[in-house]
Scaffold this motif. Structure first.
Motif, PDB file in Angstrom:
ATOM      1  N   UNK A  23       0.808  -1.222   0.000  1.00 12.41           N
ATOM      2  CA  UNK A  23       0.000   0.000   0.000  1.00 12.41           C
ATOM      3  C   UNK A  23       0.840   1.271   0.000  1.00 12.41           C
ATOM      4  N   UNK A  24       2.003   1.185  -0.614  1.00  5.26           N
ATOM      5  CA  UNK A  24       2.789   2.406  -0.828  1.00  5.26           C
ATOM      6  C   UNK A  24       2.399   3.071  -2.141  1.00  5.26           C
ATOM      7  N   UNK A  25       1.844   2.298  -3.069  1.00  8.93           N
ATOM      8  CA  UNK A  25       1.297   2.813  -4.317  1.00  8.93           C
ATOM      9  C   UNK A  25       0.006   2.047  -4.604  1.00  8.93           C
ATOM     10  N   UNK A  26      -0.902   2.704  -5.322  1.00  8.63           N
ATOM     11  CA  UNK A  26      -2.203   2.088  -5.611  1.00  8.63           C
ATOM     12  C   UNK A  26      -2.262   1.758  -7.099  1.00  8.63           C
ATOM     13  N   UNK A  27      -1.481   0.758  -7.493  1.00 14.93           N
ATOM     14  CA  UNK A  27      -1.364   0.439  -8.912  1.00 14.93           C
ATOM     15  C   UNK A  27      -2.661  -0.119  -9.504  1.00 14.93           C
ATOM     16  N   UNK A 112      -1.633  -7.333 -17.447  1.00 15.19           N
ATOM     17  CA  UNK A 112      -0.780  -7.633 -16.301  1.00 15.19           C
ATOM     18  C   UNK A 112      -1.583  -7.444 -15.015  1.00 15.19           C
ATOM     19  N   UNK A 113      -1.151  -8.042 -13.917  1.00 17.76           N
ATOM     20  CA  UNK A 113      -1.931  -7.956 -12.680  1.00 17.76           C
ATOM     21  C   UNK A 113      -2.181  -6.538 -12.182  1.00 17.76           C
ATOM     22  N   UNK A 114      -1.240  -5.598 -12.410  1.00 12.74           N
ATOM     23  CA  UNK A 114      -1.465  -4.211 -11.999  1.00 12.74           C
ATOM     24  C   UNK A 114      -2.092  -3.401 -13.122  1.00 12.74           C
ATOM     25  N   UNK A 115      -2.357  -4.063 -14.242  1.00 16.01           N
ATOM     26  CA  UNK A 115      -2.940  -3.407 -15.422  1.00 16.01           C
ATOM     27  C   UNK A 115      -2.037  -2.293 -15.929  1.00 16.01           C
ATOM     28  N   UNK A 174       4.075   6.305 -12.054  1.00 19.08           N
ATOM     29  CA  UNK A 174       2.848   6.999 -11.635  1.00 19.08           C
ATOM     30  C   UNK A 174       1.639   6.181 -12.047  1.00 19.08           C
ATOM     31  N   UNK A 175       0.974   5.610 -11.059  1.00 19.13           N
ATOM     32  CA  UNK A 175      -0.172   4.737 -11.323  1.00 19.13           C
ATOM     33  C   UNK A 175      -1.395   5.481 -11.843  1.00 19.13           C
ATOM     34  N   UNK A 176      -1.396   6.825 -11.743  1.00 19.66           N
ATOM     35  CA  UNK A 176      -2.542   7.612 -12.207  1.00 19.66           C
ATOM     36  C   UNK A 176      -2.339   8.186 -13.599  1.00 19.66           C
TER      37      UNK A 176
END
Length: 1005
Positions: A23-27, A112-115, A174-176
Motif C-alpha cells: 500500500x505504498x502505491x495504488x497500482x 498484467x496484474x497491476x494493469x 505513476x499509477x494515475x
C-alpha cells in the motif's frame, strides 16, 4: 517475487505488485473494471443506448477506477450501421436457441496484474453489422440446431473488416498516468472509412436521490485537445488527445478530433415519450454523428459524458493494409504537449515488462503455441475483473429520487439476503455472458489468478466470507439470480490451494488469510450440516450443485416422485469439504496447537460421511454404490426401507473420487493429540473404516496414510469406466456423462409424464436452467481439474504399485500420476494446434485455424463438445476455463501434440541439447534483482502473521548480477534442467507440496 531454484527474482511488474500489496502505491486503482454488458436483465440492447444504468457501466475495452465512477471506453462507426458500435452485441436468453450468447469477435490479448499494460482486439465489420439477421436466424433455429454465430453471417467475407487493437499502459512511476493507443488496420481489399470515438464519462450516481446535487461531477473542455474532469471522490483529471496522422498520402494536415459533450441521463423522450429534464442525454453521440442532429450535443462543451470524434473518412477512407491511430492520456496533470515517440516508447516498455513477468511465471521450455494459449488465458482472467455493485435494500425498496418499484419486487427472489451491500472489484465468470459473480466459479478462478496475483486471488476468497456477502446463517451467496441457491462447497479447497501456490511460487505464506477465512468457513460448514442433512445421516441433498441439467429431474425442485434425493455428488462434495478443512487445520496447527482439536473434528466427520455413503434407512442398508455397475448413483429415499437408485452414469458418480487426502507420517507424529485420536479410530472403529475408507491401517508410498471415500477396489472399478473411451474418456478430457447413454438413455415415467436423460455431447437440447449450459456430456475444465488433483493424491499413496489400463482396453498400463498427466495433456489438446494446424476448440473453422489475422487468437469457452472438443457456451469464460493456464504450467513442458503417441521422453527430447532454444524468453531491458531464498525459516514466534519464507538475513538482501551459477540465467537453467530430468526419468512433475500439508514445506518454482 517468483522463486526459481530457491532464489527470488524481482521484475518491474512484481515491483509494482509489491508496492500495491504494501500500500505504498495504488497500482490497481485503474483497471479493466467496466463490464462488457449491463443490459438484458431489465432492458434490451436497443434501450441500452438511451437508458442510464443504475448499478454499473459497460463498454468496449473499458477502463475505470475501482468504484466505477469514471469510465473510459471506445466506440466505432463504419458509416453503414444505424448507430455507433458503443457496446458489444448478443442475444438475451429468450432470443437465443441456446440461451443468451454474444455475437461478436473480440479477444483479450494481454494484461498484467497491476494493469500496467493491457491489449484488446475488436474485429469490426466494414459492412452493416448483421444485428437483425443474428436475431432472426437464431429465433428460427431450435434446441437441436447449432447457434448462428457472427462468423456464419458473412460479416467478415473478403476480409472486409477492421482489426482494432486497443492498448492501455501506465507510466512506470505513476499509477494515475494512463496512456491509450488505438491502432485500427483495414484488412479489406479496398479503402474504407472508420470513425474512432473514445468515450469518457461518469457513472450516474446523482439521479437516485442520495447525493448532494452541488457535488455532481463534470467534464469540460479546457484546451483545443484537452478536457478536465472533476469528481468529489476521485478529484481532478485531464484527458489530453493527440492529432492522428492522416491516412491519405496527399493529405496536408493531421486528423484532429472533435470534442463533444452531453449528460449521462436517460432519454425519456425516445424510450417513454415523456419530456427530458435535460436536453442533452445519453444517446447524444449516436444522434449527432450518425443521424447528424446538430442540437444533440451541448454547445457549452461540458457535461458528464464526453467523446473525442476522430473521423478517418478523407477520400474513400483508410487504404487497404493501412491503419488509423488514436492516442490520448488520462492524467492528473494538464499536459500541454504529447510527444508521440515518448508516448509509444512507454507503451512498448510496459509490453516488454509484461513479457518478462510472464516468462518468470513459467520459464520452462515449451512450444510457442502453448505459451501463447497460457498468456491469453491469464489475460482473459484479468480482463474479466469487473466493478460489481448491488445493495439489496436499494434494489428492493427503490431510490428516493425515482418512482418506487412494484411492491412485489421484495418477494421475487433473494428476499433472505437483505444484508447484501456489494461494492467491489470481482472476478467474473465471463466478461459478457456472465457479468456477475458465481461463488463456485470464483473458487476456480483463484487458482490461475494465484499464479500471477495472489493478493487479488485471496481478496476474492476473503470477500465471499465477509459479513456483507455471507449470510448470517453461514451460507455463501451463490449468484445474482438466486443468492440462496447451492453451489458445490469448493471454497476451502480454493483457499488452501491459493495459500500453497503463493508459498510455492512466491515464497510467502499468508497465515492471517488462511486463519481468517478458515474461521468463516467453519460457519459455512455448519450451515451445510444443518441445512442439507435434515435427518443427520451425513448423506446430503444439496440441490442442483452447479451441475444444472445433469440429473433426470430438476435437482433444485421437489421430486415429482415424492421422497428425498440422496445425492452421491453432494455427499462426495461434503467429504471433500471435510478433508480440505482438515488440511487447513493441520497447516494452522503447525503454528497454533489449538487447531489440532479442530483437525480431529474434521477427521471424525469425514469418517461419518464416508460411512454414510452406505446410508441407513429404516434399519436396513441401502448403498449409493451399485456393485453390479461398479458406480455411484443418486437414490430416492421414500422413507423407511424404500429406496430407488437412479442408474445414470454421470459426473455425479465420479465426484466421490475428489474426497481423498494423504497424511504425511512426519506430520502425524508432530501432533500427538491428533495422532492419538486417529489411532483410536483405527483400532476401535475398524468396521466403519473398512466399510468405506480406502486405507487407514495400511501405509502407502513414503509411509503415508490415505483418507478416501473409495477403496482401492472401487477406485479401480470407477477408473475402468472413467478411462473408457466409449464412456467418459474423450480425446480432450473427461465427459460429464457417459457416452453409454447415447444409445441407452435412462427414462422414468411419473404420473404420466416421461423424464429422460441421455448423452448430449454439444449444446443442451432442453431449456432446463436457461438452456445455455449442458452437463449431459460435454467436457468442463473445472471438474476435470479436480479429477486430475485427485488422481495425483491417490498416486502420492499408491505410487507405482497401482497401475491401471489407460485408455481402458488399450493394453497400456500406467500409474495414476501418469494417468493424471495424460488427462492434462488431453485438456491442452482442446487449444493446442495439431500437426495439421487445427485446434479442436475451433471446430474445423478455416478462418480460425489458418487465417493469419485469426489463427493465433483464442476464445476460452465455457464447456466443450464431448466428442469433438468444439467450444460451447460463453466464449470468454476465462473464469474456470482459465484453469488451462495452470495445466500448461504443470505439464506443458512434456505435452505432446494432439493425435500423437504418448511418449513423454521423446516429446521432450529435443529440449535437452539446447534448453533455451525454444523457451520463449523475452529480451530483458536490464538485470533483475536476485536474492537468496530459504525454506527453513520458522514462523512459530512470528510478530507478523503474514510471514515470508524468504531468508531476510537479518534485514539484509543478497543481490547477485554476475554470470556465474548465482546469476539469474544460472538459476533458471538449473530449474529447467531439473524439470527436464523429471521428464527424462518418466516421473510426474512436482506437485506434492501443492496438494498436501507437509511437515516442512519446500518453496521454489
Amino acid at each position: 517475487m517468483v522463486i526459481i531454484d530457491k532464489h527470488e527474482y524481482l521484475t518491474q511488474e512484481e515491483k509494482r505488485l509489491k508496492e500495491d500489496r504494501e500500500r505504498t502505491r495504488y497500482w490497481k486503482r485503474w483497471g479493466p473494471y467496466v463490464a462488457e454488458r449491463q443490459w438484458a436483465t431489465d432492458f434490451s440492447h436497443d434501450h441500452a443506448r438511451s437508458r442510464t444504468y443504475r448499478w454499473g457501466e459497460d463498454g468496449i475495452a473499458g477502463v475505470s477506477d475501482t468504484h466505477g465512477l469514471q469510465n473510459i471506453a471506445f466506440a466505432f462507426w463504419n458509416e453503414k450501421d444505424d448507430f455507433l458500435k458503443e457496446r458489444l452485441f448478443g442475444l438475451s436468453n429468450p432470443q437465443g436457441n441456446h440461451g443468451e450468447s454474444i455475437k461478436e469477435a473480440h479477444f483479450h490479448l494481454d494484461n498484467t496484474p497491476t494493469h500496467s499494460y493491457m491489449k484488446y482486439l475488436y474485429k469490426y465489420p466494414q459492412k452493416k453489422f448483421p444485428y437483425q439477421d443474428l436475431v432472426d436466424e437464431n429465433a428460427r433455429r431450435g434446441k437441436q440446431d447449432r447457434e448462428y454465430q457472427i462468423l456464419d453471417t458473412g460479416a467478415f467475407e473478403d476480409n472486409r473488416y477492421w482489426d482494432i487493437f486497443i492498448e492501455t499502459a501506465k507510466e512506470g512511476d505513476d499509477e494515475d498516468e494512463l496512456m491509450f493507443r488505438v491502432i485500427a488496420y483495414n484488412r479489406g481489399p479496398e479503402p474504407a472509412p472508420l470513425h474512432i470515438i473514445p468515450h469518457v464519462w461518469f457513472r450516474n450516481t446523482w439521479s437516485w436521490g442520495y447525493e448532494n446535487q452541488k457535488e455532481k461531477p463534470s467534464i469540460q473542455q479546457v484546451g483545443p485537445l484537452t478536457v478536465q474532469s472533476s469528481h468529489a471522490k476521485i478529484g481532478e483529471r485531464f484527458v489530453r488527445f493527440a492529432p492522428s496522422p492522416a491516412v491519405v498520402e496527399d493529405a496536408e494536415e493531421d486528423i484532429m478530433p472533435r470534442l463533444i459533450f452531453t449528460e449521462n441521463e436517460t432519454n425519456n423522450q425516445v424510450l417513454w415519450g415523456s419530456k427530458n429534464e435535460d436536453p442533452y442525454v445519453k444517446d447524444a453521440f449516436h444522434r449527432y454523428i450518425v443521424d447528424e442532429e446538430k442540437d444533440a450535443i451541448n454547445p457549452a462543451n461540458r457535461g458528464t459524458k464526453f467523446a473525442a470524434w476522430y473521423a478517418f473518412d478523407d477520400g474513400d477512407g483508410v487504404p487497404p493494409g493501412q491503419c488509423a491511430i488514436v492516442r490520448f492520456r488520462l492524467s492528473r496533470k494538464p499536459h500541454e504537449y504529447m510527444d508521440e515517440e515518448v508516448f509509444d516508447n512507454v507503451i512498448e516498455q510496459r509490453r516488454a515488462e509484461a513479457d518478462e513477468f510472464y516468462y518468470r511465471v513459467n520459464p520452462l521450455p515449451m512450444s510457442d503455441d502453448l505459451r501463447s494459449v497460457q498468456r491469453q488465458a491469464f489475460a482473459g482472467m484479468l480482463w474479466t475483473k469487473q466493478y460489481y455493485h448491488f445493495v439489496w435494500d436499494q434494489w428492493a425498496n427503490g431510490d428516493p429520487g425515482m418512482i418506487p418499484p412494484p411492491p412485489g419486487r421484495k418477494s421475487v427472489r433473494n428476499e433472505q439476503w437483505r444484508h447484501l451491500y456489494l461494492d467491489d472489484i470481482l472476478s467474473m465468470p465471463d466478461s459478457w455472458e456472465y457479468p456477475f459473480f458465481a461463488a463456485w466459479d470464483t473458487a476456480f478462478h483463484c487458482i490461475p489468478l494465484a499464479m500471477i496475483d495472489p493478493e487479488f486471488a485471496k481478496k476474492q476468497l476473503d470477500l465471499l466470507t465477509r459479513e456483507w456477502y455471507m449470510h448470517p446463517n453461514g451460507q455463501l451467496p451463490a449468484y445474482e439470480w438466486n443468492f440462496g441457491d447451492v453451489n458445490p462447497p469448493v471454497h476451502a479447497w480454493a483457499v488452501f490451494r491459493t495459500f500453497k501456490i503463493e508459498r510455492k511460487m512466491y515464497g510467502r505464506q499468508d497465515l492471517d488469510f488462511l486463519e481468517r477465512v478458515f474461521q468463516k468457513l467453519l460457519l459455512n460448514f455448519t450451515w451445510w450440516v444443518n441445512r442439507k442433512d435434515f435427518d443427520g445421516k451425513n448423506v446430503f441433498e444439496g440441490g442442483f450443485l452447479g451441475l444444472d441439467n445433469i440429473g433426470i429431474f430438476n435437482r433444485s425442485e421437489p421430486l415429482p416422485t415424492g421422497g428425498v434425493l440422496e445425492q452421491a455428488d453432494s455427499t462426495g462434495w461434503m467429504a471433500f469439504y471435510c478433508l480440505c478443512m482438515l488440511n487447513i487445520a493441520l497447516e494452522l496447527a503447525k503454528h497454533r496447537r489449538t487447531y489440532e482439536d479442530i483437525a480431529s473434528k474434521f477427521f471424525e466427520h469425514f469418517i461419518l460421511i464416508s460411512d454414510a455413503m452406505t446410508f441407513r434407512s429404516g434399519g436396513m442398508e441401502a448403498s449409493l454404490w451399485n456393485e453390479e455397475d461398479s458406480f455411484y448413483y443418486d437414490a430416492i429415499s421414500y422413507g423407511g426401507p424404500w429406496t430407488q437408485q437412479l442408474p445414470v452414469r454421470s459426473l455425479v458418480g465420479l465426484i466421490p473420487l475428489y474426497a481423498v487426502l494423504t497424511l504425511e507420517p512426519e506430520l502425524i507424529n508432530r501432533f500427538p493429540s491428533f495422532k492419538r485420536r486417529l489411532d483410536w479410530f483405527v483400532e476401535n472403529k475398524q468396521d466403519v473404516a473398512e466399510r468405506n475408507i480406502a486405507s487407514m491401517k495400511r501405509r502407502g508410498k513414503d509411509d503415508r496414510l490415505l483418507l478416501a471415500l473409495v477403496s482401492k477396489d472401487r477406485l479401480v472399478k470407477i477408473l475402468k469406466r472413467m478411462l473408457d473411451e466409449t464412456e467418459f474418456l474423450s480425446k480432450h478430457g473427461i465427459r460429464s456423462m457417459s457416452k453409454y447413454h447415447e444409445q441407452h438413455p435412462y427414462s422414468m415415467e411419473v404420473n404420466g409424464q416421461e423424464f429422460k436423460v441421455g448423452y448430449v455431447p454439444g449444446d443442451s437440447d432442453s431449456g432446463l436452467f436457461g438452456g445455455n449450459s449442458n452437463w449431459r456430456g460435454p467436457i468442463w475444465l473445472c471438474v476435470n481439474f479436480l479429477l486430475v488433483e485427485s488422481l495425483l493424491r491417490f498416486y502420492m499413496f499408491y505410487g507405482d504399485s497401482l497401475q491401471v489400463e489407460c485408455p481402458t482396453g488399450s493394453g497400456e498400463y500406467m500409474h495414476l500420476g501418469h494417468v493424471a498427466e495424460e488427462l492434462q495433456h488431453r485438456l491442452q489438446h482442446l487449444f493446442a494446434r495439431n500437426d495439421e494446424g487445427r485446434r479442436a476448440v475451433n471446430d474445423g473453422s478455416d478462418i480460425l485455424d489458418f487465417d493469419e489475422h485469426w489463427k493465433d487468437y483464442m476464445w476460452f469457452h465455457e464447456f466443450f463438445d464431448g466428442d469433438t472438443g468444439r467450444g460451447l457456451g460463453a466464449s470468454h469464460q476465462c473464469g474456470w476455463t482459465g484453469l488451462i493456464a495452470k495445466v500448461i504450467h504443470d505439464t506443458g513442458l512434456n505435452c505432446r501434440l494432439p493425435q500423437t503417441p504418448r511418449t513423454p521422453f521423446a516429446t521432450a527430447s529435443h529440449y535437452f541439447d539446447d534448453i533455451f532454444s525454444r523457451s520463449g524468453r523475452p529480451q530483458s531491458s536490464g538485470k533483475a534483482m536476485i536474492r537468496r531464498s530459504s525454506t527453513s525459516r520458522s514462523i512459530g514466534a512470528r510478530s507478523d502473521y503474514a510471514a515470508s519464507i524468504v531468508d531476510e538475513d537479518e534485514g539484509k538482501s543478497d543481490y547477485h548480477d554476475d554470470d556465474g551459477d548465482d546469476s539469474e540465467e544460472g538459476h533458471i537453467a538449473n530449474y529447467v534442467a531439473t524439470e527436464l530430468q523429471r521428464v527424462r526419468s518418466h516421473t510426474s512433475l512436482a506437485f506434492e507440496d501443492e496438494l498436501g500439508t507437509l511437515a516442512d514445506q519446500p518453496n521454489g518454482h
